[in-house]
Design an enzyme around this catalytic site. Sequence first.
Site, PDB file in Angstrom:
ATOM      1  N   LYS A  13      28.068 -18.222   7.870  1.00 30.62           N
ATOM      2  CA  LYS A  13      28.779 -16.997   8.271  1.00 30.62           C
ATOM      3  C   LYS A  13      27.858 -15.770   8.265  1.00 30.62           C
ATOM      4  O   LYS A  13      27.904 -14.948   9.179  1.00 30.62           O
ATOM      5  CB  LYS A  13      29.941 -16.807   7.282  1.00 30.62           C
ATOM      6  N   ARG A  88      43.061 -11.308   3.474  1.00 32.19           N
ATOM      7  CA  ARG A  88      43.135 -12.591   2.767  1.00 32.19           C
ATOM      8  C   ARG A  88      44.553 -12.975   2.380  1.00 32.19           C
ATOM      9  O   ARG A  88      44.780 -14.084   1.914  1.00 32.19           O
ATOM     10  CB  ARG A  88      42.320 -12.490   1.487  1.00 32.19           C
ATOM     11  N   ARG A 127      19.915 -25.265  -1.584  1.00 31.49           N
ATOM     12  CA  ARG A 127      19.524 -23.845  -1.697  1.00 31.49           C
ATOM     13  C   ARG A 127      18.819 -23.571  -3.007  1.00 31.49           C
ATOM     14  O   ARG A 127      19.263 -24.014  -4.066  1.00 31.49           O
ATOM     15  CB  ARG A 127      20.778 -22.950  -1.632  1.00 31.49           C
ATOM     16  N   ARG A 157      21.043 -21.505  -8.090  1.00 28.55           N
ATOM     17  CA  ARG A 157      22.085 -20.632  -8.651  1.00 28.55           C
ATOM     18  C   ARG A 157      23.185 -21.503  -9.238  1.00 28.55           C
ATOM     19  O   ARG A 157      23.552 -22.515  -8.641  1.00 28.55           O
ATOM     20  CB  ARG A 157      22.677 -19.764  -7.535  1.00 28.55           C
ATOM     21  N   ARG A 168      34.867 -23.754  -5.320  1.00 31.55           N
ATOM     22  CA  ARG A 168      34.904 -22.568  -4.444  1.00 31.55           C
ATOM     23  C   ARG A 168      35.536 -22.923  -3.095  1.00 31.55           C
ATOM     24  O   ARG A 168      36.246 -22.109  -2.496  1.00 31.55           O
ATOM     25  CB  ARG A 168      33.490 -22.032  -4.216  1.00 31.55           C
TER      26      ARG A 168
HETATM   27  P1  AMP Z   1      33.724 -12.888  -1.267  1.00 33.00           P
HETATM   28  O1  AMP Z   1      32.265 -12.501  -1.338  1.00 33.00           O
HETATM   29  O2  AMP Z   1      34.371 -12.517   0.043  1.00 33.00           O
HETATM   30  O3  AMP Z   1      33.972 -14.316  -1.655  1.00 33.00           O
HETATM   31  O4  AMP Z   1      34.463 -11.991  -2.368  1.00 33.00           O
HETATM   32  C1  AMP Z   1      34.096 -12.003  -3.713  1.00 33.00           C
HETATM   33  C2  AMP Z   1      35.270 -11.602  -4.588  1.00 33.00           C
HETATM   34  O5  AMP Z   1      35.713 -10.285  -4.244  1.00 33.00           O
HETATM   35  C3  AMP Z   1      36.504 -12.466  -4.437  1.00 33.00           C
HETATM   36  O6  AMP Z   1      36.449 -13.618  -5.256  1.00 33.00           O
HETATM   37  C4  AMP Z   1      37.612 -11.522  -4.860  1.00 33.00           C
HETATM   38  O7  AMP Z   1      37.637 -11.391  -6.278  1.00 33.00           O
HETATM   39  C5  AMP Z   1      37.143 -10.211  -4.282  1.00 33.00           C
HETATM   40  N1  AMP Z   1      37.639  -9.988  -2.914  1.00 33.00           N
HETATM   41  C6  AMP Z   1      36.894  -9.893  -1.771  1.00 33.00           C
HETATM   42  N2  AMP Z   1      37.679  -9.654  -0.694  1.00 33.00           N
HETATM   43  C7  AMP Z   1      38.965  -9.611  -1.173  1.00 33.00           C
HETATM   44  C8  AMP Z   1      40.221  -9.423  -0.562  1.00 33.00           C
HETATM   45  N3  AMP Z   1      40.356  -9.236   0.774  1.00 33.00           N
HETATM   46  N4  AMP Z   1      41.316  -9.431  -1.360  1.00 33.00           N
HETATM   47  C9  AMP Z   1      41.223  -9.602  -2.686  1.00 33.00           C
HETATM   48  N5  AMP Z   1      40.061  -9.808  -3.331  1.00 33.00           N
HETATM   49  C10 AMP Z   1      38.923  -9.806  -2.590  1.00 33.00           C
END
Ligand code: AMP
Length: 216
Positions: A13, A88, A127, A157, A168
């Site tokens: 992505k 989300r 990775r 990591r 995940r």
């Molecule tokens: P990501 O890098 O998109 O996986 O986001 C990392 C973390 O940020 C997630 O595990 C959530 O805790 C929070 N987060 C990111 N985007 C959202 C969203 N749209 N709604 C709620 N929590 C978010």
Amino acid sequence: MHLILIGAPGSGKGTQARRLVETYGIVHISTGDMLREAVQNGSDLGVLVHAYISQGHLVPDTHVTELVEERLDRGDLPKGFVIDGYPRTERQIDAFDRMMLARGRTLDAVLRIDVDDDVVVSRMSDRRIDPETGHIYNLNLEGDHPSPEIEARLVQRDDDRPEIVKQRLLTFHADTEPVMEHYRSRGQLIEVHGDRAPSLVFADIQRRLATRMKGQ
Ligand code: AMP
């Protein structure tokens, strides 16, 4: 152009987002990055959301929606954006509809990069990160080979380990399936197969976007 980008961790992505930015002059917005930055800066929002993020829980809708609204109002999006990590939840979808309408912006498409979970797990297990520079290498990718000196200090990591990656992915599917279904039912979902060379994935994206924009 206004796009939502959906792809599992390890789906490529980030690479596709960079190409979209370069090709269409749009800005990449990532709620995950913005929230992590808020935590690092120790802002009021950062303090509020820290615990949710560190436990892998979703941050309450109102905080994220406020953050996205502020981002849209910064005035640096003349050509539009590609947003990832948002919306989300159903409430975030509604909030996003409202904020776009209020700003006279229209969502063009929701791009989903589809990669089998097995492929993601194997990609992530290749990775490695250089703890000194932060550079990420993929040991299985041609042309991505570090010098022997760097290779000796590379580490994996914790969250790239297979058991964690599988967890995940479960969370990713649970969060994003309903969102994808929503946009599929509106006829706005474009799904591309991500288990190919990045340039082929991008060519497919460009072709599908061109068809869509012509039809609008
Ligand atoms: P990501 O890098 O998109 O996986 O986001 C990392 C973390 O940020 C997630 O595990 C959530 O805790 C929070 N987060 C990111 N985007 C959202 C969203 N749209 N709604 C709620 N929590 C978010």
